[in-house]
Design an enzyme around this catalytic site. Sequence first.
Site, PDB file in Angstrom:
ATOM      1  N   PRO A 516       0.829  -1.214   0.000  1.00  0.00           N
ATOM      2  CA  PRO A 516       0.000   0.000   0.000  1.00  0.00           C
ATOM      3  C   PRO A 516       0.857   1.255   0.000  1.00  0.00           C
ATOM      4  CG  PRO A 516       0.044  -0.980   2.179  1.00  0.00           C
ATOM      5  CD  PRO A 516       0.756  -1.945   1.276  1.00  0.00           C
ATOM      6  N   CYS A 517       0.414   2.249  -0.734  1.00  0.00           N
ATOM      7  CA  CYS A 517       1.123   3.535  -0.819  1.00  0.00           C
ATOM      8  C   CYS A 517       0.120   4.644  -0.518  1.00  0.00           C
ATOM      9  CB  CYS A 517       1.756   3.713  -2.197  1.00  0.00           C
ATOM     10  SG  CYS A 517       2.952   2.441  -2.629  1.00  0.00           S
ATOM     11  N   GLN A 518      -0.325   4.725   0.730  1.00  0.00           N
ATOM     12  CA  GLN A 518      -1.354   5.695   1.083  1.00  0.00           C
ATOM     13  C   GLN A 518      -0.848   7.128   1.037  1.00  0.00           C
ATOM     14  OE1 GLN A 518      -2.100   4.073   4.901  1.00  0.00           O
ATOM     15  NE2 GLN A 518      -2.453   2.076   4.000  1.00  0.00           N
TER      16      GLN A 518
END
Length: 912
Positions: A516-518
């Site tokens: 994930p790359c929030q």
Amino acid sequence: MAPSSPSPAAPTRVSGRKRAAKAEEIHQNKEEEEEVAAASSAKRSRKAASSGKKPKSPPKQAKPGRKKKGDAEMKEPVEDDVCAEEPDEEELAMGEEEAEEQAMQEEVVAVAAGSPGKKRVGRRNAAAAAGDHEPEFIGSPVAADEARSNWPKRYGRSTAAKKPDEEEELKARCHYRSAKVDNVVYCLGDDVYVKAGENEADYIGRITEFFEGTDQCHYFTCRWFFRAEDTVINSLVSISVDGHKHDPRRVFLSEEKNDNVLDCIISKVKIVHVDPNMDPKAKAQLIESCDLYYDMSYSVAYSTFANISSENGQSGSDTASGISSDDVDLETSSSMPTRTATLLDLYSGCGGMSTGLCLGAALSGLKLETRWAVDFNSFACQSLKYNHPQTEVRNEKADEFLALLKEWAVLCKKYVQDVDSNLASSEDQADEDSPLDKDEFVVEKLVGICYGGSDRENGIYFKVQWEGYGPEEDTWEPIDNLSDCPQKIREFVQEGHKRKILPLPGDVDVICGGPPCQGISGFNRYRNRDEPLKDEKNKQMVTFMDIVAYLKPKYVLMENVVDILKFADGYLGKYALSCLVAMKYQARLGMMVAGCYGLPQFRMRVFLWGALSSMVLPKYPLPTYDVVVRGGAPNAFSQCMVAYDETQKPSLKKALLLGDAISDLPKVQNHQPNDVMEYGGSPKTEFQRYIRLSRKDMLDWSFGEGAGPDEGKLLDHQPLRLNNDDYERVQQIPVKKGANFRDLKGVRVGANNIVEWDPEIERVKLSSGKPLVPDYAMSFIKGKSLKPFGRLWWDETVPTVVTRAEPHNQVIIHPTQARVLTIRENARLQGFPDYYRLFGPIKEKYIQVGNAVAVPVARALGYCLGQAYLGESEGSDPLYQLPPSFTSVGGRTAGQARASPVGTPAGEVVEQ
């Protein structure tokens, strides 16, 4: 000076099949807007499944080795599975993110369409031009017949139409084999430096031609080498991340060529080809003897770094037409394959990616087994474990998993690999048999291992089963507290090593995952555009690559949202590619659309392949369904869309629509408490027949040769229960195509498609006294949105399945029923087989489905992985045409659906 050919940054081929979509198929007046917002929501929703912190366990006291302490098991709160009355802050923020995404999309398209690529045109060498001797050819010209045979385009008349961005072929009077520049003789095949522009590093190339043009100028042609910083990686070469380092002497041979005038040559350079699989000592000596070396090729198409097929760098074409599998027979794949490979699924969620990969690999003849899976969401882990009972599923953070792997290797070396450690076993046993104090408890055995987690300090912890107590009394104890129990530790490690409960370097054949790359999400108002990796919300990308670097799998497949190629000039996408190349992996990057592989959903995602130099780099599967590919990509990735060229006319299946996927499912009410029921009818479409297949028929060997549980039952056909107000609103949405809140009483559409209150109608109230049309619906996207309380229709597609089912700002109402789409309906839109059961509260199940990789996309990739793993994927072509029968397998059982008896009442609950 000769005109130059398109540079690696310039699009030289059509990146996708682009045509006008038919109006009757999809309501195009809103679909692109929906796609952007849905994709944004999908990025947002990753947060729930793969990162963040769990609720802390109550504090506990550390006690000596065999003393029993309180239960420290992690618990997660269960949310109320009823739709909230109004959108929360995150839902309302979707409008702002959607507008930003739309602006970004327009900017990307403008860049791709209008930004000219850098062309490698050499500059005149001032020293050579000012010397006593003008650059000249030496020796006799190449015989005319030989020259015309070797370079036919230089002498013939051009008949093919030139593409808009294609360099015009210079015509030649004659060719030569050598030339002299500044008193230095150069021959065909020499590697040289070529003068570049001001403030640019000199180009590096291999001379492939010397010729005199029809304009009587003297030219040479260079086949270019690229430094790492010359490729799509460019500025990422020098970033300061642990383990990320490129050798400045390493270059990459390309197929790119340019013609330049002779006096652009500066000097010779010694470049050697290094076989990546040669003996390390010999390799080091060879590299030491040269100026530069190359062990891979580079191609702009799909940002490919790949092995070179031979020493002279000859490689095949990058066209799709050369790779076909029309002669592949999938009938033979209906039994369990004998060749096996192991898979580690990171950020696994409920297992969509690994499930699809295993299904596709089985069709190719490879039994890919998901041996390990890691995710921070406990409900997703429960779902994966249920459907893959042989998998070691770990509910923990990925960085803690990596720390555990390193500590596990130390334990295995101490208790398994070092023979001398076994000599102390009798002394250890004697120590453990010493008398107990009255407040001490006996360790019966160790049943688990972890690293830190929850509120525990970093370090190794063992899960202890206490003698005389049940499993509910098991506790996690730090290794230091078990110093009196070395024999128990030894037994656990030896048994765990034998069972491979954790992988050691070399144990894993394939790693897949979607870190994930929030930090790039529009919900993050403080995004770091200059250095995205310094944002903690993007650190999982680093962790993913650190795990790859430690375990060194044969293959890597990373999935992510397209924004990693857009945000901050594609920083995160370039970083991932750069890491693999720095680790000496072959790599290529592609964007794939789920609808192209048999789903009524658009959903574009990025997939990055990595392969050790000793393995075959997998290809991307070409589309099998006729779906229009929309949307742009940054200029650096403009040739990474997995699609047919518009000039090609493949035989594709008709795009699937919503009705193809869910029209056979029984009617359910807004509140459906039961998660197991009968189908109540037979499948109506090929998709429905396939999605109902048994595990065995679908080549899912998670339960071996036997049938899994719940086969033939309809699972998770439950909608999010709307609150009373929303249910009353949904009941008043007309049952027609395109219906939404604008059809409710008291609303009218004014200028510029902006909604407004009808002044002639008093505002309508619900039975609760609240307004029928809420204010947030009127103001969403400044009153221009068609989404609030939108109803889907049978002949439409869904832009992207997301993790939420609230109807406040998305089109998710069933075509003919007063409810939102159920979990199973969403799961079908993601391609999950009907036998795939989910666990957790209803909202958590929606999250699991929305976060997953679309199973048919992973299945197609799995087939290509299997082909590469088994050495059956040949050539340098980045694309692969799947067998005609691929879309209707499993094999000979394609049409066999195990439907429930037609006579069973629709929606009847089957008690467990």
